[in-house]
Every structure is written in C-alpha cells, then in structure tokens.
Design a protein around this motif. Structure first.
Motif, short mmCIF file in Angstrom:
data_model
loop_
_atom_site.label_atom_id
_atom_site.label_comp_id
_atom_site.label_asym_id
_atom_site.label_seq_id
_atom_site.Cartn_x
_atom_site.Cartn_y
_atom_site.Cartn_z
N LEU A 93 10.97 -0.74 6.27
CA LEU A 93 9.77 0.08 6.40
C LEU A 93 10.06 1.31 7.24
N GLY A 94 9.68 2.47 6.70
CA GLY A 94 9.87 3.70 7.45
C GLY A 94 8.61 4.16 8.14
N SER A 95 7.48 4.05 7.43
CA SER A 95 6.22 4.51 8.01
C SER A 95 5.06 3.91 7.23
N LYS A 96 3.85 4.11 7.74
CA LYS A 96 2.62 3.67 7.08
C LYS A 96 1.63 4.83 7.06
N LYS A 97 0.76 4.80 6.06
CA LYS A 97 -0.26 5.83 5.94
C LYS A 97 -1.59 5.19 5.56
N ALA A 98 -2.61 5.36 6.41
CA ALA A 98 -3.93 4.83 6.09
C ALA A 98 -4.50 5.60 4.90
N ALA A 99 -5.03 4.85 3.92
CA ALA A 99 -5.53 5.50 2.71
C ALA A 99 -6.92 5.03 2.31
N HIS A 100 -7.18 3.73 2.38
CA HIS A 100 -8.44 3.19 1.84
C HIS A 100 -9.00 2.10 2.74
N LYS A 101 -10.26 1.83 2.57
CA LYS A 101 -10.89 0.68 3.19
C LYS A 101 -10.82 -0.46 2.20
N GLY A 102 -9.96 -1.42 2.45
CA GLY A 102 -9.79 -2.52 1.51
C GLY A 102 -8.51 -2.36 0.70
N LEU A 103 -8.26 -3.34 -0.12
CA LEU A 103 -7.05 -3.44 -0.93
C LEU A 103 -6.78 -2.18 -1.75
N ILE A 104 -5.52 -1.77 -1.81
CA ILE A 104 -5.11 -0.70 -2.72
C ILE A 104 -4.82 -1.33 -4.08
N HIS A 105 -5.56 -0.94 -5.09
CA HIS A 105 -5.45 -1.53 -6.41
C HIS A 105 -4.44 -0.83 -7.31
N ALA A 106 -4.21 0.45 -7.10
CA ALA A 106 -3.30 1.20 -7.97
C ALA A 106 -2.59 2.27 -7.16
N ILE A 107 -1.33 2.53 -7.56
CA ILE A 107 -0.55 3.57 -6.90
C ILE A 107 0.46 4.12 -7.90
N ASN A 108 0.61 5.44 -7.92
CA ASN A 108 1.55 6.06 -8.86
C ASN A 108 2.01 7.40 -8.29
N TRP A 109 3.30 7.67 -8.43
CA TRP A 109 3.87 8.95 -8.01
C TRP A 109 4.15 9.76 -9.26
N VAL A 110 3.55 10.94 -9.36
CA VAL A 110 3.71 11.80 -10.54
C VAL A 110 3.85 13.25 -10.08
N ASP A 111 4.91 13.90 -10.54
CA ASP A 111 5.09 15.35 -10.33
C ASP A 111 4.89 15.77 -8.88
N GLY A 112 5.53 15.06 -7.96
CA GLY A 112 5.48 15.45 -6.56
C GLY A 112 4.24 15.06 -5.80
N GLN A 113 3.35 14.30 -6.43
CA GLN A 113 2.13 13.84 -5.77
C GLN A 113 2.04 12.32 -5.83
N LEU A 114 1.44 11.74 -4.78
CA LEU A 114 1.21 10.31 -4.73
C LEU A 114 -0.28 10.05 -4.92
N PHE A 115 -0.62 9.21 -5.90
CA PHE A 115 -2.01 8.88 -6.20
C PHE A 115 -2.25 7.42 -5.81
N THR A 116 -3.34 7.15 -5.12
CA THR A 116 -3.71 5.79 -4.76
C THR A 116 -5.19 5.56 -5.07
N ALA A 117 -5.53 4.31 -5.33
CA ALA A 117 -6.94 3.94 -5.56
C ALA A 117 -7.21 2.63 -4.86
N GLY A 118 -8.36 2.55 -4.18
CA GLY A 118 -8.65 1.37 -3.38
C GLY A 118 -9.95 0.69 -3.72
N GLY A 119 -10.19 -0.42 -3.04
CA GLY A 119 -11.41 -1.17 -3.24
C GLY A 119 -12.64 -0.43 -2.76
#
Length: 720
Positions: A321-347
């Motif tokens: 593990l290198g680092s962590k980043k807070a993103a959502h309240k609750g479980l992250i359901h989806a994650i995808n890296w496309v064209d230099g961007q990181l997309f996440t979706a949470g509960g």
C-alpha cells in the motif's frame, strides 16, 4: 450479506444482491415455506452437459402419472383444430432485449470501438447501438435452426472488453462454467478456440474476468470454495496459468495496463493478491490492515487502485500500500481508470472523478448506486443498481439507454388495448413499455411505505418486503383500470391515466397472489390467491361478489369463458376446477357442461388442449405458463429450462415443439398479444420479456425485455 469479522472499521462487503454471487441464493419451498440455500451455480447440473438449454434428464417411472387428479376433468371441446403433432413451421429471430444484469454483477458495461454499448443479460451478450436503438446478440436462437454450440447456455455473470474495445469476454454459471471471447461487431466467436470450459468440479461459475494490456491474455476467477485464478491465451484458448487464490471470497480481477507487463490483481474479503502470469507467482498485498475490497483497476503506470468497503481508494505500488484517498461514504461499488482519470462510485449514490494525482475533479450525484463505469470521448457510461444504463455528459445524466426491473423475480405481465405492456416485479416497480419505440414509457411505485414480512410469502431473493412486491397484474379495457396484486395479498385498483394513484385497495388474502383476470364483459375481477381461494369482485364498486373455496391448494391460473359465465382454474394440487359465476359455486360436471363454451384465454396449464406441453417423466411444476393464440392455431408454453415453446393447437401427447433460447431462468409467463402478432414471455429471476412477432404483421414492431427484457421477431415461414 457478508460482514467483516472482528474489525470495527470493516463494513458489509456488498448489498443484498451479493448474496447470490457469494453462494447465498435463498429460496423457499413453495408448500412448506422452509428456507434453503442451494448452490445457485449448480442449477445446470440436473441437465445433460450441465447447461440450462441442454436436454433434460428424463426421470425413471411415471412421476407425473402419480399426480394426475385432473384426468377426469379433461373433456374434449366440441370444436377445435385437427390434431397436428408436427413441429410448427413458424420461425423466429431474436431482435431486441430490454434488460441489464446488474444485481450481482460489476463492471459489465462498456463502449465498443464503434461507439456501441455492450453488456450482458440472461444468457445473452448484447451490443446496443444508441443511435438507432437496435441490438445484436452473442447467443440465443431456436431449435428450428442450426445452432452453434459456442454460445452461453446459462446466466452470464461477468463481462470485460479488450483494450482496443473490439472483443468481449463473458463468463457464465454452471456445473461446467465457460468463458467465451467474441467479436463486438459481428457477435461471433473470435476464433474457433477462443473459449475455455472449466472441467473441475464445484467451480460453479466464471465470476469475474479481465484482459491483459496487450489483448493477448484473459484472466478470470471461478467460484469454488477457494476460488482459482486462470489465465488463457485469447486465440488458442490454451491455459497459461492456474492457481488457487487461497481466499474464500474473491470478487474482482484486473490486469495492469502498463505496456508489456503481465501482472494482475484479485481482491475480496480482507485481501488483495498480486499475480505475475509470466513468472507464475502470486504475492499477498500488504499494508491495508485487512481491509476488504469489492473492485479494482490499474493505470498505465502499473499502479493498482482498489475500492475499499470503508469508502476509501487504496493505492498499491507493487504489492504494498502506498496511500489512501477518501472517496465515498460506504462501500465503493465500481472503479475504473480511463484516459488518465480515475472513476469511482459508492454506496452514497455518487460518482467521483479524480485526475492522475488523485485530485478530485468532479462529484456527480446519481439516481442509484453505480455498479459499472466506462468512458469514451466526452461521454461517461454508467450501469446503475436499479437496472438503468445511462449516459453522463458535462456532469449531467443526458440519456437513459435502458430501464429494467432489478430485484427479485418478474412475474406480472399484461397487454393494454393500445399494445403497450405492463410488467410487475419484486422490486417495488410497475413498468410500462412502448413496443413501437422500444422504450420504457413509465415507472410507478407499488407501495411507498414498506410493510411487514408475511408468513408463507413468495420465495424470492428480493430485499423488498411483501407489500412492495407484485407478481400479478391485469387490465380492464371496459373501465380503463389496472389491477396490481402484491405479495402481501393486497389488490390495488388504479386508473390507467393516473397510475401513481391507488384509488381502491382490496385485501383479498393473507398470502400472496399469483394470478388475476378481469371478465371479458368487464363486470368482474377474479383474484387467485395462495390462500387456496378465488375472490370475485364486482367492478362497479369492487364489492365482493363471492369467494370460491373448492381448491385444495394455491391458485396458479384462471381463465374466463368469453360470455363471462364460467371460470376454470388450476392449483398446486393439479386440480382443474370449473365455477359457475351466477351461482358462485363449483360445477362438478363443469368439464362436460362447458365443452361447447368458448374460453377467452388459455392460461390454465392443465387442460385437454394443452396436456401435451409436459415433457415425459417430469411433474407438473416444470411447465409454468401456457397461452393460446386468439386465432386458435398455436399453443405457447414457458418452462423451467428457460425455454419458450410453441406447438400446434391442440397440444396433445406426442406434439412436438419448436423452442426458443434466450432466457436463463424459469419462464413464468407466456402470452399472445391481442392480434396474435407477438408472444410475450417473462423469465422470472432473469427479469426478461420475450415477444415474438409474425412476419406478415411486421412493420419494425418491437417490444421489450425487461428487466430482460427480450424480443423475438418472426421473419418468415418455412416453405412446405
């Protein structure tokens, strides 16, 4: 639910839908109400070859002969077409599917190289052209045509697209789970060997899959107790690498997108593992504090991003593990890296967009939890937990490509006089469909407030209570009213013009309702309950005209005579009974007394004209629904093997069927449209509707699946 043990920071690994993926598909015995948890990925094992569409194993002896109390009630009608046991000459092609499998899948929705959209539903890979709203399919077909064996024959539960977006990998459940690799434009197998069938016992499914950055390899997981990871050569189908993950719950797999690197990762309950297919090594990730992960992705530098159950993105460089980043309240359901961007979706029903340095660029509110995310150009493609496929542009939802039922089972099916379709499901939704535009026309709520769970409720995986589930719906063209029955025994009366409003609520039973029908003259509504009764209401004020109590078990189907003077019905005790509406009493000689009467429908699966729909050696539960065309020429049936079958009327012993594939679950309803131009079918747990239409009435007419929502259109008749 899967909960993280003895760790205050851990949270549930997923929502109710993940019970199926983790082997917790709960079902209930229809008679005793006892709960059990059979392995959902072994349903195919009762058929030869283990596939849903393979030939059923014929039981020894005369099983059905031991439960035939209705034989004395089978009387030949005074008029019927001559018996023709031959396979019908009519032929059908799969044209359109309404539905998107999302309740137990993640990251199974992508743009193709040509800008189309690919996803899975039932036993089909679907390629949708958003510009024309037309589709192509990998799979499906009829027994009247030469069928390739290189297609899915059971539920597809994972999908991934190649780096160039030209090819698709899909994996299915089954005793011999299989992965196929196919062309996203032609929907044909990429090559004769572009597939892999797992032969090891108790592997249950190909549950997740991913492509290497060079497009030469596909890695995937099975669903054994200790899931195995596999790597195969795309062109030859040869097994390159296989090893046990060592974990008991593995949810996701993903390759590094760094050019020339054959490294991938798997993650799940309290673990993340990193694999090298060239060196054939595996190393357990460290530094994450036994956090659980539901999804992962890589960037083109070889950095791995894993979605944590605590809503944080965990960044791994190498295996640490290198680092962590807070993103959502609750479980992250989806994650995808496309064209230099990181997309996440949470509960929390939001989607976050991060730049390469994990700086937050945007946070977008969504109608529901996103289970899949992709991007091409300036459009973001999301697949939502409620069965919606949507396009996001400039930070806003700009188009819904698909709507679906999304939880439990779909059973309710009705056609309106204008040709629109109404469906109901165990997901608190009433959905209306326009066959001409191939679009959803409206979604209405069954009950705003959740009610208590009832005793002896309908068996279902749904997270919704009984009063928010419906398995029967019918329409009265005389009054323009729609009746919706809930699994709590309630019947709601709504005006078609104001479907959001319940104008009358009737408590027909304390148990769930499986069937309803308005009389042809519009004066009565008959409600068949699992309290073994048929309650008949006067539609003038919905007072109870009477209750029919002669059946010994739950009511499965009801038919009205065309003159509205008689009802015939089937129950789970295999009774075929007849009732006189004037006297509101059973007619013990009804079979003989009604042999000259014309019936408005043929919903009862037990009857003189339909007794041939039951395969030899099966009991009566294997066939779930029947229908007769209004011109009296054809009989349609839906069965437990996911098939829609057509026969010539009458369907007697020795009648041969033409069968159609596409559903991946039991087909619970089949019905001819008012003009016989289509047959609609719905697939229970696969949430699919399959209409078939006649060529001579065709004018680019289409209808849906839902929830699959599947459409078969008849193109031609074979020459004699």
């Amino acid at each position: 639910y899967i909960k993280m043990e003895k760790n205050e920071e851990d949270k549930e690994i997923d929502d109710a839908a993940m019970r199926e993926l983790m082997g917790e598909h709960i079902v209930y015995d229809r008679k005793t109400g006892e709960a059990s948890a059979p392995d959902p990925f072994l349903w195919g094992s009762q058929k030869k070859g283990g596939g849903l569409f393979d030939e059923e194993i014929v039981a020894e002896g005369e099983q059905f002969g031991a439960v035939l109390p209705f034989l004395g009630a089978l009387v030949e009608p005074s008029e019927h077409p001559p018996f023709n046991p031959k396979v019908p000459t009519e032929d059908y092609d799969l044209e359109y599917v309404y539905g998107y499998r999302t309740y137990d899948c993640r990251q199974n929705l992508y743009f193709t190289a040509s800008g189309k959209v690919v996803y899975n539903v039932a036993a089909l890979g679907v390629v949708l052209d958003p510009k024309t709203n037309t589709q192509k399919f990998f799979g499906g077909g009829s027994t009247g045509k030469p069928l390739s064996k290189d297609m899915h024959d059971d539920d597809i539960v994972c999908l991934s697209i190649s780096p160039d977006r030209k090819y698709v990998a899909t994996g299915q459940v089954g005793a011999k789970a299989t992965l196929y690799i196919w062309d996203a434009e032609t929907c044909n197998l990429k090559g004769p060997k572009s597939k892999y069938r797992i032969t090891t016992k108790n592997t249950r499914a190909v549950s997740a899959c991913s492509w290497s950055s060079d497009g030469k390899l596909v890695a995937f997981l099975d669903r054994s107790d200790k899931p195995n990871a596999y790597v195969i050569d795309v062109d030859t189908g040869a097994l390159v690498y296989k090893e046990s993950s060592g974990a008991n719950q593995v949810l996701a797999i993903g390759w590094s997108r760094k050019p020339g690197e054959h490294v991938f990762a798997t993650c799940g309950n309290r673990s993340i593992v990193f694999w090298n297919s060239d060196a054939k090594t595996r190393k357990v990730g460290t530094g994450h504090g036994a956090q659980s992960f539901s999804c992962l992705t890589y960037d083109d530098k070889g950095t791995c991003y894993a979605g944590g159950a605590n809503g944080e993105v965990y960044v791994f460089r190498g295996t640490s593990l290198g680092s962590k980043k807070a993103a959502h309240k609750g479980l992250i359901h989806a994650i995808n890296w496309v064209d230099g961007q990181l997309f996440t979706a949470g509960g929390d029903k939001t989607m976050c967009i991060f730049n390469a340095k994990l700086g937050l660029e945007a946070k977008i509110s969504l109608p529901d939890v996103a289970r899949s995310i992709d991007k091409k150009g300036d459009e973001i493609l999301v697949g939502l937990r409620n069965g919606t496929i949507a396009i996001i542009k400039d930070g806003k939802l700009c188009a819904d490509l698909m709507k679906s039922h999304h939880d439990g089972e779909i059973w309710g099916l009705e056609e309106l006089k204008n040709g629109d379709i109404i469906t109901t499901c165990d997901d608190n939704k009433i959905m209306m469909w326009d066959p001409k535009s191939r679009r959803n026309k409206g979604i209405f709520t069954i009950n705003q407030k959740a009610g208590p769970k009832i005793k002896y409720g309908a068996s279902s995986m749904t997270a919704y209570p009984d009063n928010q589930c419906s398995r029967a719906v019918c329409y009265n063209p005389k009054t323009n009213e729609v009746a919706v029955a809930t699994n709590a025994g309630e019947v709601q009366i709504r005006d078609l013009s104001s479907m959001n409003t319940v104008k009358k609520s009737l408590q027909a039973a304390k148990r769930w309702i499986e069937c309803m029908a308005y009389s042809p003259d519009g004066q009565y509504l008959a409600v068949g309950t699992h309290s073994n009764t048929i309650v008949v209401y006067n539609t003038s004020n919905y007072s109870v005209k009477g209750t029919l109590t002669a059946h010994k078990s739950s009511i499965l189907s009801i038919d009205w005579s065309k003159d509205s003077s008689y009802i015939r019905s089937n129950c789970e005790a295999y009774e075929l009974l007849f009732f006189n509406i004037d006297s509101m009493k059973q007619d013990p000689s009804g079979a003989s007394n009604t042999k000259g009467i014309e019936w408005a429908t043929q919903n009862t699966k037990i009857g003189w004209s339909v007794i041939g729909v039951f395969p030899k050696g099966t009991d009566g539960s294997h066939v779930n629904g029947v229908s007769m065309s209004h011109d009296g020429k054809l009989i349609a049936s839906g069965d437990d093997w996911g098939l829609v079958n057509i026969y010539y009327n009458p369907c007697r012993e020795g009648s041969q069927a033409k069968s159609f594939k596409g559903h991946s679950e039991h087909v619970v309803r089949v019905r001819f449209s008012a003009d016989d131009s289509r047959i609609y079918s719905i697939g229970g747990q696969d949430k699919a509707i399959i209409p078939v239409s006649y060529t001579h009435l065709r004018a680019h007419e289409t209808v849906l699946d839902l929830v699959c929502r599947l459409l078969l259109e008849k193109k031609k008749k074979k020459k004699k």
